[in-house]
Motif scaffolding. Structure first.
Motif, short mmCIF file in Angstrom:
data_model
loop_
_atom_site.label_atom_id
_atom_site.label_comp_id
_atom_site.label_asym_id
_atom_site.label_seq_id
_atom_site.Cartn_x
_atom_site.Cartn_y
_atom_site.Cartn_z
N SER A 1 3.34 -2.28 -7.03
CA SER A 1 1.71 -2.11 -7.70
C SER A 1 1.31 -3.39 -8.33
CB SER A 1 2.15 -0.92 -8.97
OG SER A 1 2.60 0.06 -8.43
N TRP B 1 -5.22 0.88 -7.63
CA TRP B 1 -6.24 0.83 -7.09
C TRP B 1 -7.44 0.76 -8.21
CZ3 TRP B 1 -6.64 -0.60 -2.33
CH2 TRP B 1 -5.10 -0.39 -1.33
N THR B 2 -7.29 1.67 -8.92
CA THR B 2 -8.12 1.55 -10.46
C THR B 2 -8.43 0.46 -11.00
OG1 THR B 2 -7.63 4.12 -10.55
CG2 THR B 2 -8.79 2.74 -12.30
N GLU C 1 1.54 2.50 -7.12
CA GLU C 1 1.16 3.59 -7.91
C GLU C 1 -0.35 3.70 -7.59
OE1 GLU C 1 2.57 4.82 -12.11
OE2 GLU C 1 1.05 3.50 -12.19
N ARG C 2 -0.74 4.82 -7.72
CA ARG C 2 -2.10 4.93 -7.35
C ARG C 2 -3.31 4.23 -8.43
NH1 ARG C 2 -0.90 10.00 -9.59
NH2 ARG C 2 -2.25 10.74 -11.30
N SER C 3 -2.42 4.00 -9.85
CA SER C 3 -3.43 3.27 -10.75
C SER C 3 -3.65 1.72 -10.23
CB SER C 3 -2.56 3.17 -12.11
OG SER C 3 -1.03 2.44 -11.76
N THR D 1 -5.99 2.01 -18.82
CA THR D 1 -6.04 1.49 -17.71
C THR D 1 -7.16 0.72 -17.24
OG1 THR D 1 -4.78 3.33 -16.75
CG2 THR D 1 -6.07 2.20 -15.21
N VAL E 1 0.87 -1.20 -0.06
CA VAL E 1 -0.01 -0.02 -0.09
C VAL E 1 0.90 1.35 0.02
CG1 VAL E 1 -1.59 1.33 1.34
CG2 VAL E 1 -1.95 -1.21 1.13
N ARG E 2 1.99 1.32 0.55
CA ARG E 2 2.87 2.39 0.79
C ARG E 2 3.55 2.66 -0.56
NH1 ARG E 2 5.90 0.48 4.32
NH2 ARG E 2 8.02 0.13 3.35
#
Length: 249
Positions: free
Chosen positions: A172, A79-80, A75-77, A134, A71-72
């Motif tokens: 990721s 989660w998508t 990359e935010r992608s 994505t 989680v730390r």
């Protein structure tokens, strides 16, 4: 002597143990490859649905063991992609249940082989791909998770194919794979196809996965990018070709 309720033979357990150790080493080394290596080997001795669910059990267990780091660093992608995976997993699992076992084994081997070519793709810029790429990655990964417990073939080129730090790419991918495997298990429970013997076998194999994953992480920092990409590509190709030759024999 194995308990009757367990219902796996000693040969099946031994093959699964070796496959779990080797595939977990590759996961620790590269951030991907565990299910791609594990499922084709397991599917040679187990029913395909059991091979897929066993890989999901092991992926969730090892993912939860590392969840804070993932989680730390991810990359935010991730989660998508993970959210779209959750939506597509049940469709892939329904397709697996409707596919005859010999054909399912062949398709799983071909999916594993496709990952070899994904590793060979040239690197792209570090910029995050657009929503279309994505979204397509997430949906394709979910379908493959449900059908073959292999979210990797679409996800690997998305991250490894870009010029981003290795630890970000690894975290990721691992986060997506953990979400995907958890979604696969939830779908299996809802459909009534997850048996206790698969869960018990997963718990039995988990120490081997922990060991292999630790060895892979330890080796990762000592291997240059070109070498580990070559190593993983050859390993993936070997596993897929072995599964194909077994099916054609």
């Amino acid at each position: 002597m194995l308990p009757a309720a367990f219902a796996f033979t000693g040969w099946e357990v031994a093959a699964a143990l070796l496959a779990a150790l080797g595939s977990a080493f590759v996961r620790g080394l590269t951030g991907f490859g565990m299910a791609i290596l594990l499922v084709p080997i397991l599917a040679l001795t187990l029913v395909p649905i059991e091979a897929v669910l066993l890989a999901n059990v092991l992926s969730v267990l090892i993912g939860l063991a590392e969840i804070r780091t993932l989680v730390r660093k991810a990359e935010r992608s991730a989660w998508t992609i993970g959210a779209l995976v959750v939506l597509a997993v049940p469709v892939g699992m329904l397709a697996l249940l409707a596919t005859p076992d010999p054909l399912a084994r062949l398709l799983i081997a071909l999916v594993a082989l496709s990952a070899f070519f994904a590793v060979l793709l040239p690197r792209r810029a570090a910029a995050m791909p657009g929503l279309l790429a994505t979204g397509a990655t997430g949906l394709a990964s979910g379908l493959l998770t449900g059908f073959a417990a292999m979210p990797g073939p679409p996800v690997v080129p998305y991250y490894v194919g870009r010029d981003i730090p290795r630890d970000v790419a690894k975290a990721s991918m691992m986060l997506v794979f953990t979400i995907a495997s958890a979604a696969g298990l939830v779908s299996a429970v809802a459909m009534g196809v997850l048996s206790w013997r698969v869960v018990l076998l997963g718990l039995l194999l988990f120490p081997a996965v922990l060991l292999g994953n630790w060895l892979g992480h330890h080796a990762s920092g000592r291997i240059a990018d070109p070498l580990w990409r070559t190593f993983v590509g050859l390993t993936l190709a070997g596993a897929a070709l072995a599964a194909l030759l077994k099916l054609l024999a």
